[in-house]
Scaffold this motif. Structure first.
Motif, PDB file in Angstrom:
ATOM      1  N   UNK A  31      14.509 -22.691  93.176  1.00 34.88           N
ATOM      2  CA  UNK A  31      13.177 -21.862  93.313  1.00 34.88           C
ATOM      3  C   UNK A  31      13.361 -20.780  92.326  1.00 34.88           C
ATOM      4  N   UNK A  32      12.591 -20.768  91.488  1.00 35.70           N
ATOM      5  CA  UNK A  32      12.522 -19.479  90.529  1.00 35.70           C
ATOM      6  C   UNK A  32      11.001 -19.036  90.303  1.00 35.70           C
ATOM      7  N   UNK A  33      10.863 -18.003  89.641  1.00 34.26           N
ATOM      8  CA  UNK A  33       9.629 -17.413  89.533  1.00 34.26           C
ATOM      9  C   UNK A  33       9.514 -16.696  88.134  1.00 34.26           C
ATOM     10  N   UNK A  34       8.330 -16.279  87.645  1.00 36.95           N
ATOM     11  CA  UNK A  34       8.357 -15.641  86.300  1.00 36.95           C
ATOM     12  C   UNK A  34       7.870 -13.957  86.424  1.00 36.95           C
ATOM     13  N   UNK A  35       7.739 -14.095  87.896  1.00 33.08           N
ATOM     14  CA  UNK A  35       7.412 -12.583  88.207  1.00 33.08           C
ATOM     15  C   UNK A  35       8.602 -11.901  88.926  1.00 33.08           C
ATOM     16  N   UNK A  36       9.467 -10.855  88.008  1.00 37.35           N
ATOM     17  CA  UNK A  36      10.652 -10.320  88.429  1.00 37.35           C
ATOM     18  C   UNK A  36      10.605  -9.587  89.745  1.00 37.35           C
ATOM     19  N   UNK A  37       9.352  -9.124  90.130  1.00 43.08           N
ATOM     20  CA  UNK A  37       9.262  -8.291  91.245  1.00 43.08           C
ATOM     21  C   UNK A  37       9.483  -9.181  92.695  1.00 43.08           C
ATOM     22  N   UNK A  38       8.886 -10.499  92.439  1.00 39.17           N
ATOM     23  CA  UNK A  38       8.952 -11.314  93.322  1.00 39.17           C
ATOM     24  C   UNK A  38      10.351 -11.965  93.636  1.00 39.17           C
ATOM     25  N   UNK A  39      11.158 -12.017  92.551  1.00 46.55           N
ATOM     26  CA  UNK A  39      12.712 -12.518  92.882  1.00 46.55           C
ATOM     27  C   UNK A  39      13.331 -11.084  93.664  1.00 46.55           C
ATOM     28  N   UNK A  40      13.006  -9.993  93.042  1.00 49.12           N
ATOM     29  CA  UNK A  40      13.577  -8.753  93.782  1.00 49.12           C
ATOM     30  C   UNK A  40      13.458  -8.618  95.294  1.00 49.12           C
ATOM     31  N   UNK A  41      12.074  -9.202  95.520  1.00 46.10           N
ATOM     32  CA  UNK A  41      11.747  -9.031  96.973  1.00 46.10           C
ATOM     33  C   UNK A  41      12.493 -10.215  97.849  1.00 46.10           C
ATOM     34  N   UNK A  42      12.735 -11.408  97.220  1.00 43.46           N
ATOM     35  CA  UNK A  42      13.499 -12.273  97.978  1.00 43.46           C
ATOM     36  C   UNK A  42      14.823 -12.154  97.884  1.00 43.46           C
ATOM     37  N   UNK A  43      15.515 -11.154  96.988  1.00 45.84           N
ATOM     38  CA  UNK A  43      17.101 -11.004  96.860  1.00 45.84           C
ATOM     39  C   UNK A  43      16.907  -9.695  98.108  1.00 45.84           C
ATOM     40  N   UNK A  44      15.894  -8.781  98.183  1.00 47.56           N
ATOM     41  CA  UNK A  44      15.831  -7.764  99.313  1.00 47.56           C
ATOM     42  C   UNK A  44      16.059  -8.533 100.599  1.00 47.56           C
ATOM     43  N   UNK A  45      15.151  -9.477 100.608  1.00 45.31           N
ATOM     44  CA  UNK A  45      15.110 -10.351 102.081  1.00 45.31           C
ATOM     45  C   UNK A  45      16.450 -11.041 102.713  1.00 45.31           C
ATOM     46  N   UNK A  46      16.868 -11.476 101.577  1.00 46.47           N
ATOM     47  CA  UNK A  46      18.135 -12.269 101.890  1.00 46.47           C
ATOM     48  C   UNK A  46      19.227 -11.254 102.042  1.00 46.47           C
ATOM     49  N   UNK A  47      19.341 -10.113 101.343  1.00 51.81           N
ATOM     50  CA  UNK A  47      20.318  -9.235 101.531  1.00 51.81           C
ATOM     51  C   UNK A  47      20.330  -8.689 102.981  1.00 51.81           C
TER      52      UNK A  47
END
Length: 102
Positions: A31-47
């Motif tokens: 899964x990828x997104x072109x919205x950087x802030x969405x990827x940042x949110x997923x990185x925070x959730x996973x961490x």
């Protein structure tokens, strides 16, 4: 080429699209997104889920034109009933014939 992002707790240089759970929103895949802030949110959730892991945003150049010439795809213009049915079917492991969605 389009810039896309993947939120994780690890650096992923060579994504494998054939690995993963089949019962996710858009089916099995990377899964990828072109919205950087969405990827940042997923990185925070996973961490937070993994406790003590650091969130990482992986960035990739995605050749959209090449992908659409090789695969069938479904483009959703809106978050509507058709989009919702697609997600529900994937979560129920009812595989659509679409290779990737955007």
């Amino acid at each position: 080429m389009r810039k896309v992002y993947h939120g994780s707790t690890m650096e992923i240089q060579s994504p494998l699209v054939s690995i993963g759970r089949k019962d996710l929103d858009f089916g099995e895949g990377f899964y990828v997104t072109d919205i950087r802030s969405q990827a940042r949110l997923w990185a925070e959730i996973k961490s937070r889920y993994l406790m003590d892991a650091t969130g990482i945003i992986n960035e990739y150049a995605f050749d959209f034109d090449s992908a659409i010439s090789k695969y069938r795809y479904k483009h959703f213009e809106h978050y509507d009933r058709e989009w919702l049915h697609f997600i529900v079917d994937n979560c129920r492991s009812i595989s659509p014939t679409i290779r990737f969605a955007c």
